[in-house]
Each structure stands twice: as structure tokens, then as C-alpha cells.
Design an enzyme around this catalytic site. Structure first.
Site, mmCIF file in Angstrom:
data_model
loop_
_atom_site.group_PDB
_atom_site.id
_atom_site.type_symbol
_atom_site.label_atom_id
_atom_site.label_comp_id
_atom_site.label_asym_id
_atom_site.label_seq_id
_atom_site.Cartn_x
_atom_site.Cartn_y
_atom_site.Cartn_z
ATOM 1 N N ALA A 23 0.877 -1.173 0.000
ATOM 2 C CA ALA A 23 0.000 0.000 0.000
ATOM 3 C C ALA A 23 0.914 1.222 0.000
ATOM 4 O O ALA A 23 2.056 1.146 0.480
ATOM 5 C CB ALA A 23 -0.872 -0.014 1.244
ATOM 6 N N GLU A 80 -0.851 -9.227 -0.382
ATOM 7 C CA GLU A 80 -2.273 -9.434 -0.056
ATOM 8 C C GLU A 80 -3.125 -9.451 -1.327
ATOM 9 O O GLU A 80 -4.067 -10.245 -1.440
ATOM 10 C CB GLU A 80 -2.749 -8.341 0.909
ATOM 11 N N GLY A 102 0.447 -4.935 1.008
ATOM 12 C CA GLY A 102 -0.764 -4.954 0.177
ATOM 13 C C GLY A 102 -0.538 -5.644 -1.166
ATOM 14 O O GLY A 102 -1.484 -6.153 -1.767
ATOM 15 N N GLU A 121 4.423 -5.279 7.429
ATOM 16 C CA GLU A 121 3.665 -4.243 8.153
ATOM 17 C C GLU A 121 4.127 -4.016 9.587
ATOM 18 O O GLU A 121 4.174 -2.877 10.048
ATOM 19 C CB GLU A 121 2.158 -4.584 8.147
HETATM 20 N N1 COA Z 1 4.611 3.037 -0.617
HETATM 21 C C1 COA Z 1 5.034 4.197 -1.175
HETATM 22 N N2 COA Z 1 6.140 4.317 -1.913
HETATM 23 C C2 COA Z 1 6.871 3.210 -2.093
HETATM 24 C C3 COA Z 1 6.512 1.973 -1.538
HETATM 25 C C4 COA Z 1 5.327 1.909 -0.766
HETATM 26 N N3 COA Z 1 4.882 0.781 -0.230
HETATM 27 N N4 COA Z 1 7.455 1.046 -1.876
HETATM 28 C C5 COA Z 1 8.366 1.702 -2.633
HETATM 29 N N5 COA Z 1 8.021 3.003 -2.750
HETATM 30 C C6 COA Z 1 8.719 4.052 -3.484
HETATM 31 C C7 COA Z 1 9.936 4.543 -2.724
HETATM 32 O O1 COA Z 1 9.566 5.503 -1.753
HETATM 33 C C8 COA Z 1 10.767 5.132 -3.838
HETATM 34 O O2 COA Z 1 10.222 6.391 -4.193
HETATM 35 P P1 COA Z 1 11.184 7.667 -4.432
HETATM 36 O O3 COA Z 1 12.082 7.251 -5.569
HETATM 37 O O4 COA Z 1 10.237 8.765 -4.780
HETATM 38 O O5 COA Z 1 11.935 7.852 -3.160
HETATM 39 C C9 COA Z 1 10.485 4.196 -5.003
HETATM 40 O O6 COA Z 1 9.266 3.533 -4.691
HETATM 41 C C10 COA Z 1 11.556 3.152 -5.215
HETATM 42 O O7 COA Z 1 11.729 2.457 -3.982
HETATM 43 P P2 COA Z 1 13.146 2.278 -3.271
HETATM 44 O O8 COA Z 1 12.908 2.062 -1.811
HETATM 45 O O9 COA Z 1 14.081 3.393 -3.643
HETATM 46 O O10 COA Z 1 13.659 0.930 -3.963
HETATM 47 P P3 COA Z 1 14.690 -0.127 -3.358
HETATM 48 O O11 COA Z 1 15.014 -1.060 -4.468
HETATM 49 O O12 COA Z 1 15.798 0.529 -2.646
HETATM 50 O O13 COA Z 1 13.841 -0.930 -2.231
HETATM 51 C C11 COA Z 1 11.891 -2.089 -1.369
HETATM 52 C C12 COA Z 1 12.756 -1.737 -2.616
HETATM 53 C C13 COA Z 1 10.653 -2.804 -1.874
HETATM 54 C C14 COA Z 1 12.691 -2.997 -0.448
HETATM 55 C C15 COA Z 1 11.521 -0.791 -0.625
HETATM 56 O O14 COA Z 1 10.975 0.121 -1.566
HETATM 57 C C16 COA Z 1 10.510 -0.972 0.471
HETATM 58 O O15 COA Z 1 10.862 -1.450 1.530
HETATM 59 N N6 COA Z 1 9.250 -0.545 0.236
HETATM 60 C C17 COA Z 1 8.212 -0.596 1.223
HETATM 61 C C18 COA Z 1 7.695 -2.001 1.401
HETATM 62 C C19 COA Z 1 6.639 -2.050 2.473
HETATM 63 O O16 COA Z 1 6.879 -1.845 3.640
HETATM 64 N N7 COA Z 1 5.403 -2.357 2.040
HETATM 65 C C20 COA Z 1 4.289 -2.526 2.937
HETATM 66 C C21 COA Z 1 3.510 -1.297 3.049
HETATM 67 S S1 COA Z 1 2.190 -1.520 4.207
#
Ligand code: COA
Length: 260
Positions: free
Chosen positions: A66, A115, A112, A135
């Protein structure tokens, strides 16, 4: 409805819905959830569409969760509403569609995203896929059905561990857990899903939708799945598909199901 966050293509009765926010790793914001609802609704109404494949744009992510930026300031009431609305219009909605939905997990499927993949009827992953419910690392719990569907798919103990550690598993582990049905090279992911979809589309869409109802009934509180199966089984006898399927078998020819 015009879509800003999803792409749709149609080939041989198979609709592919692509979540298209690659710069945000296809994170599910409110607008994307509403667009997905609309796209799934329309695909389900279209009798020419026999199977739906859901995937993410780019090579990195199915859906990375999400959109955290949208709910970071929410209070208790807003958080409750977010989960309830999302479950109603997308996650439960997809699970209960009469058209089969295959999740093609082409990268990160987190929160999400996992999910949503779990709400689909089954899942196929590419070798680079990573899955998890992170989460609790954000101080919240899965709110789009993750605490319910993950134990249904992998069992309570593995689900508890995945949820409590907030860790990610790779595609091979997901296959061992039974979370995904197949793992394939990234470039073969959509072709494999299309091959499975094409096999499904040769069968009776009416019987398939009855089977989805009966299987789902097993996981619904207060519903006796065996009773649902009896009813759905009986209803099949009143369909043209049943007449065609049985006639074709007896006449030693391939069935051509009318879908009613
Ligand atoms: N919500 C909002 N933005 C998200 C996102 C999320 N769940 N997951 C990734 N993004 C965005 C990042 O903020 C980043 O945006 P920016 O370039 O404007 O800063 C972009 O997507 C790329 O992500 P980034 O973190 O730079 O890539 P990465 O390869 O270093 O890491 C992940 C990849 C998936 C490990 C990392 O993005 C992450 O941990 N995301 C969140 C996962 C999460 O907790 N999801 C559950 C949400 S309830």
C-alpha cells in the site's frame, strides 16, 4: 473511467491488467485501488473474457505494498476505513469474482502487494520475486486480508513467522510453502500464465465460476462449503454448458461451451 495507474490488454479471451506505477514500485494508492476495482468489474462483466492475469509494470515489482505516503498521518478511524474499503472494493472483490484471476508476481510483492496476489485465485512467480508482509516493521498489521489469507495458504505457523519477522521470502521458498504454484524465468512469466489461462479458457466458464464459489465457501465463516458445493453442483445441471460438455464427451468431440 480513464486509468492513470493501470494498463489493460486483451488477447485470446485473456485480459492482462498491469499495475503501472513503476517509479513507486507499483505501490497501491487510493486511485490505483479504485481503478483496479473498475477494471476487474468490467472484465468480470465481459463474457468474452475468460481469465484475467494481474501483474506489475517493470522488472522490479509486482506491488511493493500500500502507498505508505498516503496513510502515514491517519488516525484510528481513518485506518479502520482504509482497511474496510480496500477489502470491500478490491481484495474481497477479486477473490469473489466469477472470472478466474491469476497473479503473475514479477518482483516484490510486499504488504498490500502480497495481499492482492493472495486475493487472486492462484499465483505464479518469476525467479526474482520476493514476498513478505512487512507491516509490523511499520507499526501496523496487514490490513487487506493478509492475516487471514496467508495462514489459509501456507498454514498458521509459517504465516505467524512471516508476519512477525516482517521478512521477505524468495520465489523458491514461496513455492515450497505453497504460496505460489509455479516459478519461472522472468521473461517466461506472462507466457506461462497465458498458457495456463488458455487451458482454463477451454473449460466451462459457468462451471469454473461455480467452482470458485464452492472453494471460497470453505474459508467463509458460518458457511458450510459442502452445502454450497451441493447447490452449485446441482445448478450446473440446468446450464447449456453442461448439456454441451456431456454431449461433446458422448459424441467424442471437443466441447464448444456457450458460457451459459
Ligand atoms: N509506498 C510508497 N512508496 C513506495 C513503496 C510503498 N509501499 N514502496 C516503494 N516506494 C517508493 C519509494 O519511496 C521510492 O520512491 P522515491 O524514488 O520517490 O523515493 C520508489 O518507490 C523506489 O523504492 P526504493 O525504496 O528506492 O527501492 P529499493 O530497491 O531501494 O527498495 C523495497 C525496494 C521494496 C525494499 C523498498 O521500496 C521498500 O521497503 N518498500 C516498502 C515495502 C513495504 O513496507 N510495504 C508494505 C507497506 S504496508
Amino acid at each position: 473511467m480513464n486509468y492513470n495507474n493501470i494498463l489493460i490488454s486483451l488477447k485470446d479471451n485473456i485480459s492482462t491488467i498491469i499495475i503501472n506505477r513503476p517509479k513507486k514500485l507499483n505501490a497501491l494508492n487510493k486511485e490505483t485501488i479504485e481503478e483496479l476495482h473498475d477494471a476487474f468489474y468490467n472484465a468480470n462483466e465481459d463474457k468474452n473474457i475468460k481469465v484475467i492475469i494481474l501483474t506489475g509494470s517493470g522488472e522490479k515489482a509486482f506491488v511493493a505494498g500500500a502507498d505508505i505516503s498516503e496513510f502515514a498521518n491517519f488516525d484510528v478511524e481513518e485506518g479502520t476505513r482504509l482497511a474496510a474499503k480496500g477489502q470491500e472494493i478490491l481484495f474481497d472483490f477479486v477473490e469473489n469474482l466469477s472470472t478466474p484471476v491469476i497473479a503473475a508476481i514479477n518482483g516484490f510483492a510486499l504488504g498490500g502487494g502480497l495481499e492482492l496476489a493472495m486475493a487472486c485465485h492462484f499465483r505464479v512467480a518469476s525467479e526474482n520475486a520476493k514476498m513478505g508482509l512487512p507491516e509490523v516493521s511499520l507499526g501496523v498489521i496487514p490490513g487487506y486480508g493478509g492475516t487471514q489469507r496467508l495462514p489459509q495458504l501456507v498454514g498458521k505457523g509459517l504465516a505467524m513467522e512471516m508476519i512477525m519477522t516482517a521478512g521477505m521470502i524468495n520465489a523458491e521458498t514461496a513455492l515450497n510453502y505453497g504460496l505460489v504454484n509455479h516459478v519461472t524465468k522472468q521473461e517466461e512469466l506472462i507466457p506461462l500464465c497465458q498458457k495456463i489461462a488458455s487451458k482454463i479458457s477451454n473449460n466451462s466458464s459457468v462451471a469454473i465460476s461455480a467452482a470458485i464459489k464452492a472453494v471460497n465457501a470453505n474459508f467463509k465463516d458460518g458457511v458450510n462449503g459442502f452445502h454450497v458445493e451441493v447447490t452449485e453442483f446441482g445448478n450446473c445441471f440446468g446450464t447449456e454448458d453442461f448439456e454441451e460438455g456431456t454431449s461433446a464427451f458422448l459424441e467424442k468431440r471437443k466441447a464448444d461451451f456457450p458460457g451459459c
